[in-house]
Scaffold this motif. Structure first.
Motif, short mmCIF file in Angstrom:
data_model
loop_
_atom_site.label_atom_id
_atom_site.label_comp_id
_atom_site.label_asym_id
_atom_site.label_seq_id
_atom_site.Cartn_x
_atom_site.Cartn_y
_atom_site.Cartn_z
N VAL A 254 55.85 34.62 68.90
CA VAL A 254 56.40 33.26 68.97
C VAL A 254 55.50 32.37 69.81
O VAL A 254 54.79 32.82 70.71
CB VAL A 254 57.83 33.26 69.56
N SER A 255 55.54 31.08 69.52
CA SER A 255 54.73 30.09 70.21
C SER A 255 55.46 29.54 71.43
O SER A 255 56.67 29.76 71.59
CB SER A 255 54.44 28.93 69.24
N PRO A 256 54.74 28.81 72.29
CA PRO A 256 55.43 28.12 73.39
C PRO A 256 56.50 27.15 72.88
O PRO A 256 57.51 26.94 73.56
CB PRO A 256 54.29 27.36 74.09
N ARG A 257 56.30 26.58 71.68
CA ARG A 257 57.34 25.72 71.10
C ARG A 257 58.62 26.52 70.90
O ARG A 257 59.73 26.00 71.09
CB ARG A 257 56.87 25.14 69.77
N ALA A 258 58.49 27.79 70.53
CA ALA A 258 59.66 28.64 70.35
C ALA A 258 60.36 28.91 71.68
O ALA A 258 61.59 28.94 71.75
CB ALA A 258 59.25 29.97 69.70
N SER A 259 59.57 29.10 72.74
CA SER A 259 60.17 29.31 74.06
C SER A 259 60.97 28.08 74.49
O SER A 259 62.07 28.19 75.05
CB SER A 259 59.08 29.61 75.09
N ILE A 260 60.40 26.89 74.23
CA ILE A 260 61.11 25.65 74.56
C ILE A 260 62.40 25.55 73.74
O ILE A 260 63.47 25.19 74.25
CB ILE A 260 60.21 24.43 74.28
N ALA A 261 62.30 25.91 72.46
CA ALA A 261 63.48 25.86 71.59
C ALA A 261 64.57 26.80 72.09
O ALA A 261 65.76 26.45 72.08
CB ALA A 261 63.09 26.22 70.15
N LEU A 262 64.19 27.98 72.54
CA LEU A 262 65.18 28.93 73.05
C LEU A 262 65.84 28.41 74.32
O LEU A 262 67.06 28.55 74.49
CB LEU A 262 64.52 30.28 73.31
N LEU A 263 65.06 27.79 75.21
CA LEU A 263 65.65 27.21 76.42
C LEU A 263 66.65 26.11 76.06
O LEU A 263 67.75 26.04 76.61
CB LEU A 263 64.57 26.64 77.32
N ARG A 264 66.27 25.23 75.13
CA ARG A 264 67.16 24.14 74.75
C ARG A 264 68.42 24.67 74.07
O ARG A 264 69.52 24.15 74.31
CB ARG A 264 66.42 23.18 73.81
N ALA A 265 68.27 25.68 73.23
CA ALA A 265 69.43 26.29 72.59
C ALA A 265 70.34 26.92 73.64
O ALA A 265 71.57 26.85 73.55
CB ALA A 265 68.99 27.33 71.56
N GLY A 266 69.72 27.54 74.64
CA GLY A 266 70.50 28.13 75.73
C GLY A 266 71.26 27.07 76.51
O GLY A 266 72.41 27.29 76.93
N GLN A 267 70.64 25.92 76.72
CA GLN A 267 71.33 24.82 77.41
C GLN A 267 72.56 24.36 76.61
O GLN A 267 73.63 24.13 77.18
CB GLN A 267 70.37 23.64 77.60
N ALA A 268 72.39 24.23 75.30
CA ALA A 268 73.51 23.80 74.46
C ALA A 268 74.61 24.85 74.45
O ALA A 268 75.80 24.52 74.47
CB ALA A 268 73.03 23.53 73.04
N ARG A 269 74.22 26.12 74.42
CA ARG A 269 75.22 27.20 74.44
C ARG A 269 75.99 27.18 75.76
O ARG A 269 77.21 27.39 75.79
CB ARG A 269 74.52 28.54 74.25
N ALA A 270 75.30 26.93 76.87
CA ALA A 270 75.98 26.84 78.16
C ALA A 270 76.98 25.70 78.17
O ALA A 270 78.13 25.85 78.62
CB ALA A 270 74.94 26.65 79.27
N ALA A 271 76.58 24.53 77.65
CA ALA A 271 77.48 23.38 77.61
C ALA A 271 78.68 23.66 76.72
O ALA A 271 79.81 23.26 77.04
CB ALA A 271 76.73 22.15 77.10
N LEU A 272 78.46 24.36 75.61
CA LEU A 272 79.56 24.72 74.73
C LEU A 272 80.58 25.59 75.46
O LEU A 272 81.79 25.52 75.19
CB LEU A 272 79.03 25.47 73.50
N ASN A 273 80.09 26.39 76.40
CA ASN A 273 80.96 27.24 77.21
C ASN A 273 81.38 26.59 78.52
O ASN A 273 81.79 27.28 79.46
CB ASN A 273 80.27 28.58 77.49
N ASP A 274 81.23 25.25 78.59
CA ASP A 274 81.67 24.45 79.74
C ASP A 274 80.96 24.82 81.04
O ASP A 274 81.54 24.75 82.13
CB ASP A 274 83.20 24.59 79.93
N ARG A 275 79.69 25.19 80.94
CA ARG A 275 78.88 25.47 82.12
C ARG A 275 77.73 24.49 82.21
O ARG A 275 77.17 24.10 81.19
CB ARG A 275 78.31 26.90 82.06
N ASP A 276 77.36 24.12 83.43
CA ASP A 276 76.24 23.21 83.63
C ASP A 276 74.98 23.96 84.02
O ASP A 276 74.04 23.38 84.56
CB ASP A 276 76.57 22.14 84.67
N TYR A 277 74.92 25.25 83.77
CA TYR A 277 73.74 26.06 84.06
C TYR A 277 73.63 27.17 83.02
O TYR A 277 74.64 27.64 82.47
CB TYR A 277 73.83 26.67 85.47
N VAL A 278 72.41 27.57 82.73
CA VAL A 278 72.14 28.60 81.73
C VAL A 278 72.12 29.97 82.39
O VAL A 278 71.55 30.14 83.47
CB VAL A 278 70.79 28.34 81.03
#
Length: 318
Positions: A254-278
């Motif tokens: 995977v590329s660094p773009r993929a790493s960024i995508a995973l971090l952003r997806a993790g942020q959205a998943r945290a927010a979906l679970n009502d958390r402000d941290y990953v």
């Protein structure tokens, strides 16, 4: 100095609003799509994480219907592009047309200028036409005849592709695959879910009566909040180790773009679970759908790309 990914931190009330919005959109989509809760959630989190989604499966399982349901759940502009072998790049981006009255060229915008763009059966068009999406997906802009125009905000591409009839389709270039945050599969419904689908489509199809439950402004606000969800250094390093594992055990990792995508997806998943941290669980929940489609296993490997990511999750220390 803060150890957060973003300069600001997400407010607790804003996080709760994002979670409520995500659940509202998910429930609305599930008025149409039956038995695929995880897939719907993945698509909604990608929407909030500023990502694009590729839906791949056999014909008739609801890929296009899922994309339409998500678009209808948000009160936004929506355009559909049916990709065919004779489709031209300008059919997607738009074209300058000479106006005989004004004696000037006028730009006629293509379907790429919408909040949600459905690229239906994207692998039926040649790579030259598919490349018309690349600039918009990465930079939120389109350049035609030397003039650059921004696409609407928010902007998301939801593409579908057939997993059969490979002899009649084109393989998506690696550069294009890398621009999709997630690649999702629906699969066939089980017996009870299929029976429920049949019950819902007797008479008027539920997609015809689906109404928006979110505004463009709410989605833009949700994206801003998600971008400010805290990602501590330990989590960032965990993502880096996962990415490095794929590079060390595959022909193409995977590329660094993929790493960024995973971090952003993790942020959205945290927010979906009502958390402000990953937390690592967020990363692990998103890793397979975010990483696997970008990986090309070694020719002598007996593991698929998905299995390689699963192995990384097992072996890499948290």
């Amino acid at each position: 100095m803060s150890d957060n990914l973003a300069a600001d931190t997400a407010d607790a009330a804003d996080i709760e609003a994002v979670g409520d919005l995500a659940r509202r959109v998910t429930a609305n989509v599930e008025e149409v799509i039956v038995g695929h809760h995880d897939v719907v959630e993945h698509l909604v989190t990608a929407l909030f994480a500023r990502g694009h989604v590729l839906l791949e499966d056999v014909p008739g399982v609801g890929k296009t219907m899922l994309a339409r349901a998500v678009a209808r759940s948000v009160d936004c502009s929506f355009k559909r592009v049916q990709f065919t072998p004779d489709l031209l790049p300008t059919d997607v981006t738009g074209v300058n047309v000479f106006n005989e009255k004004t004696r000037e060229f006028e730009f006629h915008a293509g379907p790429i200028f919408a909040n949600v763009v459905l690229g239906d059966e994207i692998n039926r068009a040649p790579p030259k036409t598919q490349s018309a999406l690349l600039e918009a997906m990465e930079e939120n802009q389109v350049t035609v005849d030397g003039t650059t125009r921004t696409v609407p905000d928010p902007f998301v591409v939801i593409a579908t592709q057939n997993s059969v009839e490979r002899d009649r389709t084109y393989e998506l270039p690696a550069a294009e695959l890398d621009r999709f945050m997630k690649k999702l599969h629906l699969g066939y419904p089980d017996e009870s879910d299929e029976s429920e689908v049949l019950a819902r489509v007797v008479g008027e199809h539920p997609i015809d009566t689906l109404t928006p439950v979110a505004t463009v402004e709410e989605v833009v606000s949700a994206r801003r909040t998600v971008a400010n969800v805290t990602v501590e250094q330990a989590v960032r390093e965990y993502v880096t180790r996962l990415a490095r594992f794929t590079r060390e055990h595959a022909t193409l990792g995977v590329s660094p773009r993929a790493s960024i995508a995973l971090l952003r997806a993790g942020q959205a998943r945290a927010a979906l679970n009502d958390r402000d941290y990953v937390i690592p669980d967020d990363v692990q929940r998103e890793a397979v759908v975010t990483f696997a489609h970008r990986i090309r296993p070694a020719p002598d490997s007996d593991r698929t790309a998905r299995e390689l990511v699963e192995q990384a999750l097992e072996r890499v220390d948290v």
